[in-house]
Design a protein around this motif. Structure first.
Motif, PDB file in Angstrom:
ATOM      1  N   LYS A  56       4.657  -1.879 -16.051  1.00 48.31           N
ATOM      2  CA  LYS A  56       3.828  -2.836 -16.871  1.00 48.31           C
ATOM      3  C   LYS A  56       4.185  -4.369 -16.510  1.00 48.31           C
ATOM      4  N   ARG A  57       5.598  -4.610 -16.449  1.00 46.55           N
ATOM      5  CA  ARG A  57       5.867  -6.002 -16.078  1.00 46.55           C
ATOM      6  C   ARG A  57       5.408  -6.346 -14.795  1.00 46.55           C
ATOM      7  N   PHE A  58       5.653  -5.284 -13.859  1.00 46.01           N
ATOM      8  CA  PHE A  58       5.613  -5.747 -12.320  1.00 46.01           C
ATOM      9  C   PHE A  58       3.862  -5.881 -12.267  1.00 46.01           C
ATOM     10  N   LEU A  59       3.186  -4.828 -12.907  1.00 48.98           N
ATOM     11  CA  LEU A  59       1.806  -5.264 -12.746  1.00 48.98           C
ATOM     12  C   LEU A  59       1.350  -6.532 -13.385  1.00 48.98           C
ATOM     13  N   SER A  60       1.896  -7.006 -14.313  1.00 50.11           N
ATOM     14  CA  SER A  60       1.702  -8.436 -14.912  1.00 50.11           C
ATOM     15  C   SER A  60       1.960  -9.411 -13.908  1.00 50.11           C
ATOM     16  N   ASP A  61       3.123  -9.435 -13.433  1.00 47.69           N
ATOM     17  CA  ASP A  61       3.341 -10.472 -12.518  1.00 47.69           C
ATOM     18  C   ASP A  61       2.683 -10.213 -11.226  1.00 47.69           C
ATOM     19  N   PHE A 105       9.153   6.263  -0.470  1.00 49.07           N
ATOM     20  CA  PHE A 105      10.559   7.186  -0.733  1.00 49.07           C
ATOM     21  C   PHE A 105      10.841   7.728   0.614  1.00 49.07           C
ATOM     22  N   ASN A 106      12.167   7.469   0.898  1.00 46.96           N
ATOM     23  CA  ASN A 106      12.679   8.049   2.295  1.00 46.96           C
ATOM     24  C   ASN A 106      11.752   7.506   3.533  1.00 46.96           C
ATOM     25  N   GLY A 107      11.389   6.306   3.481  1.00 48.40           N
ATOM     26  CA  GLY A 107      10.578   5.739   4.462  1.00 48.40           C
ATOM     27  C   GLY A 107       9.236   6.127   4.387  1.00 48.40           C
ATOM     28  N   ILE A 108       8.841   6.876   3.569  1.00 50.62           N
ATOM     29  CA  ILE A 108       7.481   7.336   3.479  1.00 50.62           C
ATOM     30  C   ILE A 108       6.432   6.729   2.574  1.00 50.62           C
ATOM     31  N   ARG A 109       5.642   5.923   2.703  1.00 52.64           N
ATOM     32  CA  ARG A 109       4.633   5.348   1.853  1.00 52.64           C
ATOM     33  C   ARG A 109       4.081   6.325   0.908  1.00 52.64           C
ATOM     34  N   ILE A 110       4.045   5.929  -0.457  1.00 55.16           N
ATOM     35  CA  ILE A 110       3.528   7.082  -1.425  1.00 55.16           C
ATOM     36  C   ILE A 110       2.279   6.280  -2.105  1.00 55.16           C
ATOM     37  N   LEU A 111       2.497   5.079  -2.364  1.00 53.59           N
ATOM     38  CA  LEU A 111       1.277   4.320  -2.866  1.00 53.59           C
ATOM     39  C   LEU A 111       1.312   2.846  -2.750  1.00 53.59           C
ATOM     40  N   GLN A 112       0.109   2.424  -2.477  1.00 53.90           N
ATOM     41  CA  GLN A 112      -0.076   0.698  -2.590  1.00 53.90           C
ATOM     42  C   GLN A 112      -0.814   0.435  -3.680  1.00 53.90           C
ATOM     43  N   VAL A 113      -0.340  -0.681  -4.067  1.00 53.36           N
ATOM     44  CA  VAL A 113      -1.133  -1.473  -5.222  1.00 53.36           C
ATOM     45  C   VAL A 113      -1.201  -2.818  -5.020  1.00 53.36           C
ATOM     46  N   ARG A 114      -2.658  -3.165  -5.574  1.00 54.44           N
ATOM     47  CA  ARG A 114      -3.135  -4.606  -5.534  1.00 54.44           C
ATOM     48  C   ARG A 114      -3.707  -4.910  -6.860  1.00 54.44           C
ATOM     49  N   CYS A 115      -3.659  -6.233  -7.411  1.00 57.88           N
ATOM     50  CA  CYS A 115      -4.340  -6.585  -8.466  1.00 57.88           C
ATOM     51  C   CYS A 115      -5.362  -7.566  -8.051  1.00 57.88           C
ATOM     52  N   LEU A 116      -6.678  -7.117  -8.504  1.00 51.35           N
ATOM     53  CA  LEU A 116      -7.898  -7.833  -8.026  1.00 51.35           C
ATOM     54  C   LEU A 116      -8.400  -8.687  -9.297  1.00 51.35           C
ATOM     55  N   THR A 117      -8.960  -9.629  -9.272  1.00 46.72           N
ATOM     56  CA  THR A 117      -9.671 -10.389 -10.438  1.00 46.72           C
ATOM     57  C   THR A 117     -11.220 -10.405  -9.951  1.00 46.72           C
ATOM     58  N   ILE A 118     -11.851  -9.848 -10.955  1.00 46.38           N
ATOM     59  CA  ILE A 118     -13.228  -9.480 -10.817  1.00 46.38           C
ATOM     60  C   ILE A 118     -14.148  -9.959 -11.952  1.00 46.38           C
ATOM     61  N   ASN A 119     -14.809 -11.140 -12.134  1.00 50.10           N
ATOM     62  CA  ASN A 119     -15.408 -11.561 -13.153  1.00 50.10           C
ATOM     63  C   ASN A 119     -14.393 -11.815 -14.424  1.00 50.10           C
ATOM     64  N   SER A 120     -13.221 -12.322 -14.101  1.00 49.35           N
ATOM     65  CA  SER A 120     -12.061 -12.876 -14.967  1.00 49.35           C
ATOM     66  C   SER A 120     -11.504 -11.490 -15.575  1.00 49.35           C
ATOM     67  N   GLN A 121     -11.554 -10.339 -14.841  1.00 51.54           N
ATOM     68  CA  GLN A 121     -10.860  -9.174 -15.470  1.00 51.54           C
ATOM     69  C   GLN A 121     -10.058  -8.524 -14.371  1.00 51.54           C
ATOM     70  N   HIS A 122      -8.779  -8.301 -14.583  1.00 50.36           N
ATOM     71  CA  HIS A 122      -7.807  -7.748 -13.658  1.00 50.36           C
ATOM     72  C   HIS A 122      -8.235  -6.177 -13.298  1.00 50.36           C
ATOM     73  N   ILE A 123      -8.353  -5.851 -12.166  1.00 52.25           N
ATOM     74  CA  ILE A 123      -8.514  -4.592 -11.657  1.00 52.25           C
ATOM     75  C   ILE A 123      -7.654  -4.161 -10.556  1.00 52.25           C
ATOM     76  N   PHE A 124      -6.815  -2.941 -10.908  1.00 56.73           N
ATOM     77  CA  PHE A 124      -5.731  -2.652 -10.268  1.00 56.73           C
ATOM     78  C   PHE A 124      -6.282  -1.437  -9.296  1.00 56.73           C
ATOM     79  N   GLU A 125      -6.057  -1.724  -8.061  1.00 56.62           N
ATOM     80  CA  GLU A 125      -6.333  -0.843  -6.961  1.00 56.62           C
ATOM     81  C   GLU A 125      -5.132  -0.050  -6.327  1.00 56.62           C
ATOM     82  N   LEU A 126      -5.247   1.193  -6.417  1.00 53.27           N
ATOM     83  CA  LEU A 126      -4.237   1.936  -6.123  1.00 53.27           C
ATOM     84  C   LEU A 126      -4.630   2.931  -4.782  1.00 53.27           C
TER      85      LEU A 126
END
Length: 79
Positions: free
Chosen positions: A7-12, A27-48
């Motif tokens: 949660k702290r990471f996402l807030s940052d 993990f072990n050099g293999i990408r398992i997840l990418q995360v971005r935070c977008l702001t749309i209409n003043s709302q934070h959206i997490f894109e996984l």
């Protein structure tokens, strides 16, 4: 990783949402997840994005996003 840390990471990440930042979990050099935070209409959206399938999920709730991310990264890391 504890859900509170995620949660702290996402807030940052959202603090810098005006900059295009993508965080990649791997993990072990293999990408398992990418995360971005977008702001749309003043709302934070997490894109996984799941690199193995290019599937994209969007979540608008910080707590829910943190739990989903924690579960994903916990499945791919040894105990």
């Amino acid at each position: 990783m504890k859900v509170e840390h995620v949660k702290r990471f996402l807030s940052d990440l959202c603090y810098f949402s005006e900059v295009d930042i993508t965080h990649t979990f791997s993990f072990n050099g293999i990408r398992i997840l990418q995360v971005r935070c977008l702001t749309i209409n003043s709302q934070h959206i997490f894109e996984l994005t799941y690199p193995d399938s290019d599937e994209v999920d969007t979540l608008s709730d910080l707590d829910q996003a943190a739990k989903v991310i924690k579960n994903i990264i916990s499945m791919d890391t040894p105990v």
